[in-house]
Scaffold this active site. Structure first.
Site, mmCIF file in Angstrom:
data_model
loop_
_atom_site.group_PDB
_atom_site.id
_atom_site.type_symbol
_atom_site.label_atom_id
_atom_site.label_comp_id
_atom_site.label_asym_id
_atom_site.label_seq_id
_atom_site.Cartn_x
_atom_site.Cartn_y
_atom_site.Cartn_z
ATOM 1 C CG ASP A 139 -3.190 8.139 -1.350
ATOM 2 O OD1 ASP A 139 -3.095 8.634 -0.213
ATOM 3 O OD2 ASP A 139 -2.804 6.991 -1.633
ATOM 4 C CD GLN B 2 -2.818 2.749 6.859
ATOM 5 O OE1 GLN B 2 -3.380 3.123 7.893
ATOM 6 N NE2 GLN B 2 -3.486 2.583 5.731
ATOM 7 C CG ASN C 20 -2.337 11.618 2.689
ATOM 8 O OD1 ASN C 20 -1.817 10.707 2.021
ATOM 9 N ND2 ASN C 20 -1.957 11.871 3.928
ATOM 10 C CE LYS C 21 -4.897 5.639 4.563
ATOM 11 N NZ LYS C 21 -5.898 4.772 3.901
ATOM 12 N NE ARG D 244 0.253 1.410 3.348
ATOM 13 C CZ ARG D 244 1.207 2.285 3.574
ATOM 14 N NH1 ARG D 244 2.477 1.910 3.659
ATOM 15 N NH2 ARG D 244 0.949 3.560 3.710
ATOM 16 N N GLY D 245 0.259 2.400 -0.113
ATOM 17 C CA GLY D 245 1.053 3.620 -0.277
ATOM 18 C C GLY D 245 1.114 3.918 -1.767
ATOM 19 C CB ALA D 246 0.203 6.954 -3.704
ATOM 20 N NE ARG E 35 -6.190 0.748 -1.700
ATOM 21 C CZ ARG E 35 -5.522 1.305 -0.673
ATOM 22 N NH1 ARG E 35 -4.239 1.040 -0.512
ATOM 23 N NH2 ARG E 35 -6.128 2.106 0.171
#
Ligand code: MRU
Length: 341
Positions: free
Chosen positions: A238, A197, A248-249, A45-47, A89
């Site tokens: 993201d 995270q 973002n998150k 995960r993570g862009a 995603r």
């Protein structure tokens, strides 16, 4: 530095980020489908890391389909592979950037190439995307660290480090660069509910690199700022719209509002590949909603009534008006009226 992935001999090795920090288990992906599932299920995960993994998935598919040997077969499986990856995603635009890069590269191939040459060329392109991402993160770190010439307390949200990229990190890359200059007093790490995270991954990475940090719950950030204990907030992204609005998150927008109230610079760090010039504002960013179980359970343990109704957006959108600066590999762009290029 702990890496999220490495490629060797037709196999993409992904550390299973769902199990960190208690277990370090590597997943071996030899097919496009195993990579696609790994992205959907948050193994990776993570862009930027999602983008690199997707490119490797496309390369692995070309390698497996070499034996079929015909151009017609390649073209249809390649198109189906891109389409499958694009469904993993929706929010991180880096996924689509990487898929476009693979498509553009494939468009330069001509019929005189053998299928072996085709698969080698796509493998080389995935490697280049990966290497570029590490170079990009280091440049972001370098530029972002210039924001201070003294030691400061910073706060970060989610995980934007080696695990979220091909290596080094974006917002965490800035923190790494600041640490190497002696400019980090302490990193406040938001635990980042619901997926943790921050607690599981950022705290793990900072500990590995011996960068001083203190873990807090997300709801503690406001009080911390009121007490004057935060000098900067650094977050990743993201997807950034052309006007600077940033997805973002989940929880990032709340931090930006708090920063505005407390007059603390709120800084977004991301590669240019995260800027979606096709969309004018954040209103056009698709926000992923994740399964209810992510809220109702922690590592399989139930923490809410089984029948509780849940809303679980994975990201939020921070308007450009709340962003002090966006740091890319090209430098520091000051807000709130961004002229991103
Ligand atoms: O759902 P995740 O863990 O993929 O979300 C990650 C984030 O929101 C990160 O902040 C963002 O991708 C930047 S990573 C360099």
């Amino acid at each position: 530095m702990f890496a999220a992935m490495h490629y060797e001999n037709s196999c993409l090795h992904l550390i299973d980020q769902r199990l960190l920090p208690s277990q370090e288990i590597w997943l071996k992906c030899t097919t496009l489908e195993t990579v696609a599932k790994a992205i959907e299920d948050m193994v990776v995960r993570g862009a930027p890391a999602i983008g690199c993994a997707a490119a490797w998935g496309i390369a692995l598919d070309a390698q497996r389909n070499q034996a079929k040997g015909s151009w017609a077969a390649f073209k249809s499986t390649f198109a189906a592979g891109i389409e499958r990856m694009a469904r993993t995603r929706p929010t991180a635009v880096n996924l689509f950037y990487a898929l476009d890069a693979m498509k553009l590269h494939a468009a330069t191939f001509d019929d005189s190439m053998t299928m072996q040459e085709v698969s080698q060329a796509l493998t080389a392109r995935a490697q280049l995307l990966t290497d570029d991402d590490i170079r990009t993160c280091k440049a972001i770190g370098h530029h972002g660290a210039s924001l201070t010439s003294t030691a400061v307390n910073v706060l970060t949200h989610c995980n934007t480090g080696s695990l979220a990229t091909a290596g080094y990190g974006t917002a965490l890359g800035i923190i790494r660069a600041m640490q190497s200059q002696g400019h980090i007093k302490n990193v406040w790490v938001d635990e980042t509910r619901p997926y943790l995270q921050g607690a599981r991954l950022t705290a793990f990475e900072l500990g590995q690199d011996k960068i001083p940090y203190t873990l807090i719950t997300d709801s503690m950030a406001g009080y911390l700022m009121q007490l004057g204990k935060v000098d900067f907030v650094f977050v990743g992204a993201d997807r950034i719209a052309a006007n600077g609005d940033t997805a973002n998150k989940i929880g990032t927008y709340g931090l930006a509002v708090l920063c505005k109230h407390h007059n603390i610079p709120f800084v977004v760090a991301a590669p240019k590949a995260t800027i979606d010039f096709k969309i004018k504002s954040g209103a056009q960013i698709p926000v992923e909603e994740r399964p209810a179980a992510e809220l109702k359970e922690i590592q399989g343990l139930s923490i809410a009534p089984a029948n509780a109704r849940v809303w679980n957006p994975s990201f939020d959108v921070t308007p450009a008006s709340l962003i002090h600066a966006i740091v890319t590999e090209d430098g520091v762009f000051n807000g709130p009226n961004f002229t991103l290029s």
